[in-house]
Design a protein around this motif. Structure first.
Motif, PDB file in Angstrom:
ATOM      1  N   ASP A  39      52.919  37.197  52.766  1.00 48.01           N
ATOM      2  CA  ASP A  39      54.151  36.449  53.012  1.00 48.01           C
ATOM      3  C   ASP A  39      55.359  37.295  52.622  1.00 48.01           C
ATOM      4  O   ASP A  39      55.262  38.137  51.715  1.00 48.01           O
ATOM      5  N   PRO A  40      56.501  37.085  53.278  1.00 53.50           N
ATOM      6  CA  PRO A  40      57.688  37.890  52.967  1.00 53.50           C
ATOM      7  C   PRO A  40      58.063  37.911  51.488  1.00 53.50           C
ATOM      8  O   PRO A  40      58.483  38.950  50.967  1.00 53.50           O
ATOM      9  N   PHE A  41      57.915  36.779  50.771  1.00 49.45           N
ATOM     10  CA  PHE A  41      58.321  36.765  49.363  1.00 49.45           C
ATOM     11  C   PHE A  41      57.284  37.405  48.440  1.00 49.45           C
ATOM     12  O   PHE A  41      57.549  37.659  47.263  1.00 49.45           O
ATOM     13  N   ALA A  42      56.076  37.692  48.966  1.00 47.01           N
ATOM     14  CA  ALA A  42      55.018  38.296  48.160  1.00 47.01           C
ATOM     15  C   ALA A  42      55.152  39.817  48.151  1.00 47.01           C
ATOM     16  O   ALA A  42      55.758  40.413  49.034  1.00 47.01           O
ATOM     17  N   THR A  43      54.568  40.445  47.148  1.00 44.67           N
ATOM     18  CA  THR A  43      54.605  41.898  47.016  1.00 44.67           C
ATOM     19  C   THR A  43      53.187  42.429  46.836  1.00 44.67           C
ATOM     20  O   THR A  43      52.243  41.673  46.667  1.00 44.67           O
ATOM     21  N   GLY A  44      53.087  43.771  46.858  1.00 43.57           N
ATOM     22  CA  GLY A  44      51.803  44.376  46.513  1.00 43.57           C
ATOM     23  C   GLY A  44      51.079  45.032  47.663  1.00 43.57           C
ATOM     24  O   GLY A  44      51.681  45.426  48.670  1.00 43.57           O
ATOM     25  N   VAL A  45      49.768  45.127  47.514  1.00 44.55           N
ATOM     26  CA  VAL A  45      48.912  45.940  48.388  1.00 44.55           C
ATOM     27  C   VAL A  45      48.947  45.469  49.840  1.00 44.55           C
ATOM     28  O   VAL A  45      48.558  44.344  50.160  1.00 44.55           O
ATOM     29  N   LEU A  46      49.427  46.357  50.706  1.00 44.79           N
ATOM     30  CA  LEU A  46      49.403  46.122  52.151  1.00 44.79           C
ATOM     31  C   LEU A  46      48.818  47.374  52.808  1.00 44.79           C
ATOM     32  O   LEU A  46      49.507  48.381  52.953  1.00 44.79           O
ATOM     33  N   PRO A  47      47.540  47.341  53.186  1.00 50.83           N
ATOM     34  CA  PRO A  47      46.952  48.508  53.866  1.00 50.83           C
ATOM     35  C   PRO A  47      47.543  48.649  55.272  1.00 50.83           C
ATOM     36  O   PRO A  47      47.553  47.678  56.036  1.00 50.83           O
ATOM     37  N   VAL A  48      48.031  49.830  55.595  1.00 53.38           N
ATOM     38  CA  VAL A  48      48.574  50.091  56.929  1.00 53.38           C
ATOM     39  C   VAL A  48      47.671  51.112  57.610  1.00 53.38           C
ATOM     40  O   VAL A  48      47.513  52.245  57.131  1.00 53.38           O
ATOM     41  N   CYS A  49      47.059  50.721  58.722  1.00 51.21           N
ATOM     42  CA  CYS A  49      46.147  51.590  59.464  1.00 51.21           C
ATOM     43  C   CYS A  49      46.952  52.462  60.416  1.00 51.21           C
ATOM     44  O   CYS A  49      47.806  51.953  61.155  1.00 51.21           O
ATOM     45  N   LEU A  50      46.669  53.758  60.411  1.00 48.68           N
ATOM     46  CA  LEU A  50      47.431  54.724  61.191  1.00 48.68           C
ATOM     47  C   LEU A  50      46.556  55.404  62.240  1.00 48.68           C
ATOM     48  O   LEU A  50      45.420  55.799  61.944  1.00 48.68           O
TER      49      LEU A  50
END
Length: 308
Positions: A39-50
């Protein structure tokens, strides 16, 4: 730029999609996608696949998650979090203790039925629920089963409760907090949320967008996790080079052959993820297959993805 997974420490206020757009612009890559919405207000680990790493996004979405957060008792909103419209305010029980809260938390540990919040990306008839909500339409998506592995009350400073939760895929923390509030009889909303782990990816591996902007392409490559390493959370068996070549050229693999490999190589027979990796003796990734529900069944396994 290498193919793989870049773990971003998502900042507050940005959607997961916006973070991916910023990463694409910085790295000048054509293909990128995230492995699990925050969610926009949440922070932390976001894996981005490239690049070719986008081909493994479906596997990353499956992993367990760990969060730390804060909830506020005595409040209910339409979004189940602090950003929503206030629907009700209630008194928090005077004698409520951390131990009392933990007892309620314990009731949610295990496999539970959970309905997503009205303001969520969960889809009904092909449309995200938040679109119905924004139009003033009240719709309900049937609850689904999710798994809460652990739910710990860390600190109680009325009306705020700090907590840590370990959960399986598809769990909505806002719904979990809302349901806790209903059990306590005073309501609750999510105030802060930080994801510490998503599958094999941890906050220690993450880089912030600010740090990303300051780094050179060579420095950024050091943070990109190769595809083979990104899938190490999936149990694996080793196949010979000859069989690996045949599988890469479309040869089917019998369930009985997989059962023998699982038994001889002492692989867990009930993994938390529904797949099995096939590796060459040198450790190269051959394929990810669907873990057979019955290792004694006849027929062939389903290859989810084969890697050349």
């Amino acid at each position: 730029m290498k193919d793989g997974v870049l773990v971003i420490d998502k900042p507050e206020g940005l959607s997961s999609t916006k973070v991916v757009e910023k990463v694409k612009r910085k790295l000048k890559v054509r293909k990128a996608g995230h492995g699990g919405t925050l969610d926009p207000f949440a922070t932390g680990v976001l894996p981005v696949c490239l690049g070719k790493g986008t081909k493994i996004a479906q596997f990353i979405l499956e992993g367990d998650k760990e969060y730390e957060g804060t909830l506020e008792l005595g409040l209910e909103t339409d979004t189940y979090d602090i950003t929503g419209e206030v629907l009700a305010r209630r008194e928090v029980p005077e004698n409520l203790s951390l131990e009392d809260i933990q007892k309620v938390f314990d009731e949610f540990v295990g496999v539970i039925e959970q309905a997503p919040p009205a303001y969520s990306a969960a889809k009904l008839h092909g449309r995200p629920l938040y679109k119905y909500a924004r139009e003033g339409l009240k719709v309900e998506k049937p609850p689904k089963k999710v798994e809460i592995l652990a739910f710990e009350a860390l600190k109680f400073d009325p009306p705020y409760v700090e907590f840590r939760v370990y959960c399986g895929k598809g769990t909505y923390l806002r719904s979990l907090v809302h349901d806790v509030g209903q059990k306590l009889g005073c309501g609750a909303v999510l105030v802060k949320l930080r994801r510490l782990r998503k599958g094999p990816f941890t906050i220690e591996q993450a880089v912030t967008l600010e740090e990303l902007e300051k780094k050179s392409p060579d420095e950024i490559e050091d943070y990109i996790i190769p595809i083979s390493k990104a899938l190490e959370f999936i149990p694996a068996v080793t196949v010979g080079d000859e069989l690996a070549a045949k599988i890469r050229h479309g040869r089917p693999l019998a369930i009985s052959a997989v059962a023998n490999m699982v038994r001889l190589q002492k692989v867990p027979q009930r993994p938390r993820v529904p797949w099995l990796r096939l590796l060459t003796p040198a450790g190269d990734l051959v394929a990810v297959l669907e873990y057979p529900e019955d290792l004694h069944a006849s027929g062939y396994v389903k290859m989810v993805r084969v890697f050349s």
